[in-house]
Design an enzyme around this catalytic site. Structure first.
Site, mmCIF file in Angstrom:
data_model
loop_
_atom_site.group_PDB
_atom_site.id
_atom_site.type_symbol
_atom_site.label_atom_id
_atom_site.label_comp_id
_atom_site.label_asym_id
_atom_site.label_seq_id
_atom_site.Cartn_x
_atom_site.Cartn_y
_atom_site.Cartn_z
ATOM 1 N N LEU A 54 0.812 -1.221 0.000
ATOM 2 C CA LEU A 54 0.000 0.000 0.000
ATOM 3 C C LEU A 54 0.840 1.264 0.000
ATOM 4 O O LEU A 54 0.306 2.368 -0.199
ATOM 5 C CB LEU A 54 -0.920 0.019 1.236
ATOM 6 C CG LEU A 54 -1.698 -1.264 1.536
ATOM 7 C CD1 LEU A 54 -2.530 -1.091 2.800
ATOM 8 C CD2 LEU A 54 -2.586 -1.648 0.361
ATOM 9 N N TYR A 104 3.096 11.160 -11.747
ATOM 10 C CA TYR A 104 2.544 10.232 -10.760
ATOM 11 C C TYR A 104 2.033 8.971 -11.443
ATOM 12 O O TYR A 104 2.344 7.848 -11.024
ATOM 13 C CB TYR A 104 1.427 10.907 -9.979
ATOM 14 C CG TYR A 104 0.688 9.985 -9.037
ATOM 15 C CD1 TYR A 104 1.343 9.354 -7.993
ATOM 16 C CD2 TYR A 104 -0.688 9.748 -9.194
ATOM 17 C CE1 TYR A 104 0.666 8.510 -7.120
ATOM 18 C CE2 TYR A 104 -1.375 8.915 -8.325
ATOM 19 C CZ TYR A 104 -0.690 8.300 -7.287
ATOM 20 O OH TYR A 104 -1.367 7.458 -6.440
ATOM 21 N N LYS A 108 3.320 4.984 -11.018
ATOM 22 C CA LYS A 108 2.459 3.888 -10.570
ATOM 23 C C LYS A 108 2.413 2.768 -11.605
ATOM 24 O O LYS A 108 2.420 1.585 -11.250
ATOM 25 C CB LYS A 108 1.035 4.401 -10.292
ATOM 26 C CG LYS A 108 0.933 5.411 -9.172
ATOM 27 C CD LYS A 108 1.339 4.840 -7.824
ATOM 28 C CE LYS A 108 0.262 4.036 -7.178
ATOM 29 N NZ LYS A 108 0.604 3.643 -5.772
ATOM 30 N N ASN A 133 -10.526 7.709 -6.491
ATOM 31 C CA ASN A 133 -10.445 8.422 -5.218
ATOM 32 C C ASN A 133 -11.070 7.581 -4.108
ATOM 33 O O ASN A 133 -12.249 7.241 -4.174
ATOM 34 C CB ASN A 133 -11.177 9.761 -5.314
ATOM 35 C CG ASN A 133 -10.544 10.681 -6.331
ATOM 36 O OD1 ASN A 133 -9.571 11.363 -6.050
ATOM 37 N ND2 ASN A 133 -11.093 10.695 -7.549
ATOM 38 N N PRO A 281 -47.650 8.953 37.360
ATOM 39 C CA PRO A 281 -48.717 8.026 37.748
ATOM 40 C C PRO A 281 -50.102 8.673 37.639
ATOM 41 O O PRO A 281 -50.318 9.811 38.050
ATOM 42 C CB PRO A 281 -48.379 7.701 39.211
ATOM 43 C CG PRO A 281 -46.895 7.895 39.304
ATOM 44 C CD PRO A 281 -46.596 9.055 38.396
ATOM 45 N N GLY A 282 -51.028 7.942 37.002
ATOM 46 C CA GLY A 282 -52.393 8.421 36.850
ATOM 47 C C GLY A 282 -52.620 9.357 35.682
ATOM 48 O O GLY A 282 -53.769 9.702 35.370
#
Length: 369
Positions: A54, A104, A108, A133, A281-282
């Site tokens: 890599l 580049y 590669k 990309n 409650p209630g």
């Protein structure tokens, strides 16, 4: 135990790959970074069963470093592997630029050629990925990833500058890249060749920027984009990874009245909204019906009695459910309904409605059960 040599292990792709390898188990990693010398590389090459290459250079201060950092280092790697008698298959993270006539790209492509020659002379399978990309968590902003740059800036409330919004952009997500790499560990082809990552997202720079710009607003409006699939899912995950720790949490409005509190958590454009409410409650909530709106209730804590009455026939129905039962109660169009806390503790109920509340068309008509 599979022993894996990883060049460029400290980089964006390398870090993601290393984490995934550790998750698999049964892997011994030999990570090689910029600070490691030829001796460390040679030691790793002697023992490696598989190689992920890599490492590379894509933004050197001197153009000559393209060749030394890409083709030159690849040549060294091939020589060391050959001297060690390694039979390890090699995966190479090349670039779509390898087909382009620029320094580049040429470096590669030269690295690819060196690897294929190494494979031909040793019988070792070579797998080359000409990646477009790549984006995802841990990519370096303001470097060579527009997505990383956009996400980093927008997560901090900063403006982004785009020279050409219509410029085409071809993207692959880091998780898909690593998936494709790991598949070669499980099902390694016997022959060398070019390999692909799928899906590839063909989009435009301006479109990506607009998508990312919309993400922060969901904290204010509570309306989320459809972030569960495809490019938007991947972009949203990437955007979140650039948030600072102090931005991990945010507040939402709490509506209080004598019955308790009501809090909206999240709204979607086509699948309704999520909220919760409390009741002492209630206390009874509801006493209304809907013509079309549908709701699902889940009691998180306390004990609730749900009452129903058909608005035409007066047929009635009631049921009691408690926190921890994992029981969903649905409201039915044409039945007025209410919820009463019949326990001694605070009632906490999660609610999903299939549409965002519209004050102009609330579809909520008051009627006692």
């Amino acid at each position: 135990m599979t022993r894996i040599l990883i060049t460029g292990a400290e980089g964006f792709i390398g870090r993601n790959l290393c984490v995934r390898l550790d998750e698999r188990g049964g892997i011994e990693r030999f990570p090689i970074g910029r600070s490691d010398g030829a001796e460390a590389l040679a030691a790793a090459a002697r023992d490696a069963d598989f190689v992920f290459h890599l490492a590379g250079v894509n933004r050197p201060p001197d153009e000559s470093e393209f060749h030394s950092g890409n083709a030159g280092f690849t040549e060294t790697l091939c020589r060391i592997l050959a001297e060690a008698g390694s039979r390890a298959p090699i995966v190479y993270a090349s670039s779509a630029q390898a087909a382009a006539d620029n320094p580049y790209g040429r470096s590669k492509q030269a690295a690819e050629d060196l690897l294929f020659r190494h494979g031909a002379s040793t019988g070792v399978p070579i797998h080359v990925f000409r990646l477009p990309n790549v984006f995802g968590k841990w990519a370096k902003p303001n470097y060579n990833s527009a997505v990383a740059t956009f996400c980093h800036a927008i997560a901090r409330g900063e403006e982004i500058n785009i020279h050409d919004p219509a410029a085409p952009l071809s993207l692959v997500y880091i998780d898909d890249v690593v998936d494709a790499f790991l598949k070669l560990l499980e099902e390694p082809p016997a022959e060398s060749g070019f390999r692909d990552v799928a899906p590839v997202y063909a989009t435009k720079v301006g479109d990506v920027a607009d998508l990312v710009r919309n993400f922060p607003g969901s904290r204010r409006t509570l309306v989320t984009a459809p972030v569960g699939a495809g490019l938007v899912r991947a972009l949203y995950s990437t955007y979140l990874s650039y948030l600072r720790p102090e931005d991990f949490a945010y507040g939402v409005p709490i509506h209080r009245d004598p019955r308790g509190v009501f809090v909206e958590m999240l709204k979607t454009r086509d699948s309704g909204q999520f909220s919760y409410f409390t009741a002492g409650p209630g206390i009874t909530r509801g006493d209304h019906y809907h013509h079309s709106k549908a709701e699902k209730f889940l009691v998180i804590a306390g004990t609730a009695r749900f009452g129903f009455r058909h608005i035409v026939t007066d047929e009635t129905h009631a049921l009691v459910t408690r926190g921890g039962e994992g029981r969903i109660v649905e409201t039915i169009p044409g039945w007025t309904h209410n919820i009463t806390n019949v326990g001694d503790e605070e009632l906490i109920v999660m609610l999903w409605a299939n549409e965002i509340f519209d004050s102009q068309r609330p579809d909520t008509i008051g009627m006692r059960v």
